[in-house]
Design a protein around this motif. Structure first.
Motif, PDB file in Angstrom:
ATOM      1  N   VAL A 189       0.824  -1.206   0.000  1.00  4.09           N
ATOM      2  CA  VAL A 189       0.000   0.000   0.000  1.00  4.09           C
ATOM      3  C   VAL A 189       0.863   1.264   0.000  1.00  4.09           C
ATOM      4  N   PHE A 190       2.064   1.173   0.561  1.00 10.85           N
ATOM      5  CA  PHE A 190       2.938   2.341   0.626  1.00 10.85           C
ATOM      6  C   PHE A 190       3.529   2.679  -0.739  1.00 10.85           C
ATOM      7  N   TYR A 191       4.077   1.663  -1.438  1.00 10.58           N
ATOM      8  CA  TYR A 191       4.701   1.970  -2.731  1.00 10.58           C
ATOM      9  C   TYR A 191       3.730   1.962  -3.896  1.00 10.58           C
ATOM     10  N   THR A 192       2.414   1.945  -3.605  1.00 12.01           N
ATOM     11  CA  THR A 192       1.402   2.145  -4.648  1.00 12.01           C
ATOM     12  C   THR A 192       0.535   3.379  -4.356  1.00 12.01           C
ATOM     13  N   THR A 193       0.872   4.120  -3.308  1.00 10.87           N
ATOM     14  CA  THR A 193       0.136   5.331  -2.930  1.00 10.87           C
ATOM     15  C   THR A 193       1.040   6.543  -3.118  1.00 10.87           C
ATOM     16  N   MET A 194       0.524   7.561  -3.817  1.00  9.70           N
ATOM     17  CA  MET A 194       1.366   8.692  -4.217  1.00  9.70           C
ATOM     18  C   MET A 194       2.043   9.381  -3.039  1.00  9.70           C
ATOM     19  N   ARG A 195       1.314   9.686  -1.967  1.00 10.22           N
ATOM     20  CA  ARG A 195       1.907  10.479  -0.886  1.00 10.22           C
ATOM     21  C   ARG A 195       3.051   9.740  -0.210  1.00 10.22           C
ATOM     22  N   TYR A 196       2.928   8.407  -0.101  1.00  9.77           N
ATOM     23  CA  TYR A 196       4.012   7.631   0.503  1.00  9.77           C
ATOM     24  C   TYR A 196       5.209   7.512  -0.446  1.00  9.77           C
ATOM     25  N   VAL A 197       4.929   7.407  -1.743  1.00 12.70           N
ATOM     26  CA  VAL A 197       6.018   7.350  -2.730  1.00 12.70           C
ATOM     27  C   VAL A 197       6.801   8.655  -2.721  1.00 12.70           C
ATOM     28  N   LEU A 198       6.079   9.782  -2.692  1.00 11.98           N
ATOM     29  CA  LEU A 198       6.747  11.087  -2.637  1.00 11.98           C
ATOM     30  C   LEU A 198       7.525  11.247  -1.331  1.00 11.98           C
ATOM     31  N   PHE A 199       6.973  10.711  -0.252  1.00 11.85           N
ATOM     32  CA  PHE A 199       7.667  10.721   1.040  1.00 11.85           C
ATOM     33  C   PHE A 199       8.983   9.953   0.942  1.00 11.85           C
TER      34      PHE A 199
END
Length: 300
Positions: free
Chosen positions: A41-51
């Protein structure tokens, strides 16, 4: 003689303090990056990827700027081609963090103000495109600055030794104002984006009710933290010009000013990233806590 010894001890203390902070921040950032890759869920969600992009950029930036700080403290001379590589990496990462923070603010704006379009605008494909745009925008100031240097510098200058500082690459008097104009333009665009997002989210927060109101105010606080973090990062864009002026006056004063700028405008804003998403985000915090507890259990 005694004054020189005292100064030397103080410089060594400052150097050790910086190393402690950097090792601490790098360990925290590496733990957060490991947590990022622990759940799909982290590496498929934009805000976490940008983080994660911010964390990786910060790690690279801290390592390179620490090398430059040590070189300045020891007054070591290095060849200009190596200095050029270090400067390019630090220059790119310096702009990359505030640009990524601006993108994260826009993502929060879309999530809160345009929830029905969030899935389309912040899809994994859009995230990839967004990262490419972020890196392209972050590279432009560095490309302009280096293009002028490559066009003006002689081949022999690359093998010359000297103090590694941004002033080394300023050949023409108009390079400083040009770089300043580019930085001011970036500063203006990012400030407008932050203020626009904050005002829009504030309006939604006032109109929301119940759980939506809580979620919206949480998003508003996140944008506020981004704004403060971004302010520190953007002040950092002005630091080279202050340091350039001090460099002409006194070398030891230049080292002191650079140390202050390093702590206040480089280390400080980058320690806020773990706070904003590493601790305040409930899902990420639980994953981080689980990963840390598993590591402690394995040791026992």
């Amino acid at each position: 003689m005694a004054a020189n010894i005292t100064t030397e001890y103080r410089i060594n203390d400052e150097r050790m303090l910086v190393q402690v902070f950097i090792v601490l921040f790098l360990c925290i950032n590496l733990l957060l990056i490991t947590t990022f890759f622990s759940k799909e869920v982290f590496y498929t969600t934009m805000r976490y990827v940008l983080f994660a992009v911010t964390l990786m950029s910060d790690c690279m930036f801290l390592c390179v700027t620490d090398i430059l700080l040590i070189l300045n403290y020891s007054q070591s001379m290095i060849q200009m081609w190596l200095c050029l590589i270090l400067y390019t990496i630090s220059s790119l990462c310096m702009i990359l963090t505030p640009v990524t923070l601006t993108a994260m603010t826009l993502e929060r704006y879309v999530a809160i103000c345009l929830p029905l379009r969030h899935a389309d605008l912040c899809s994994p494909r859009s995230t990839l495109h967004g990262i490419l745009i972020i890196h392209s925008l972050s590279s432009l100031p560095c490309i302009v600055f280096l293009s002028v240097f490559f066009a003006s510098a002689s081949f022999s200058s690359y093998t010359q030794s000297g103090t590694c500082a941004v002033e080394t690459f300023i050949i023409h008097t108009w390079q400083g104002p040009l770089t300043s104009a580019i930085n001011q333009f970036y500063f203006l665009i990012m400030c407008i984006t932050i203020v626009f997002s904050y005002v829009k989210i504030m309006r939604v927060a006032k109109a929301a009710s119940g759980e939506d109101k809580q979620s919206t105010w949480r998003g508003l606080r996140t944008v506020g933290l981004h704004a403060f973090q971004l302010l520190l990062c953007l002040i950092q864009l002005w630091c080279p010009f202050v340091e350039a002026a001090v460099f002409e006056i006194n070398l030891m004063l230049f080292i002191k000013v650079r140390f202050f700028n390093y702590i206040t405008f480089i280390l400080a804003p980058r320690c806020l990233s773990p706070l904003i998403y590493g601790l305040r985000d409930e899902m990420f915090f639980h994953a981080l806590k689980r990963l840390a507890l598993c590591g402690l259990r394995k040791k026992h």
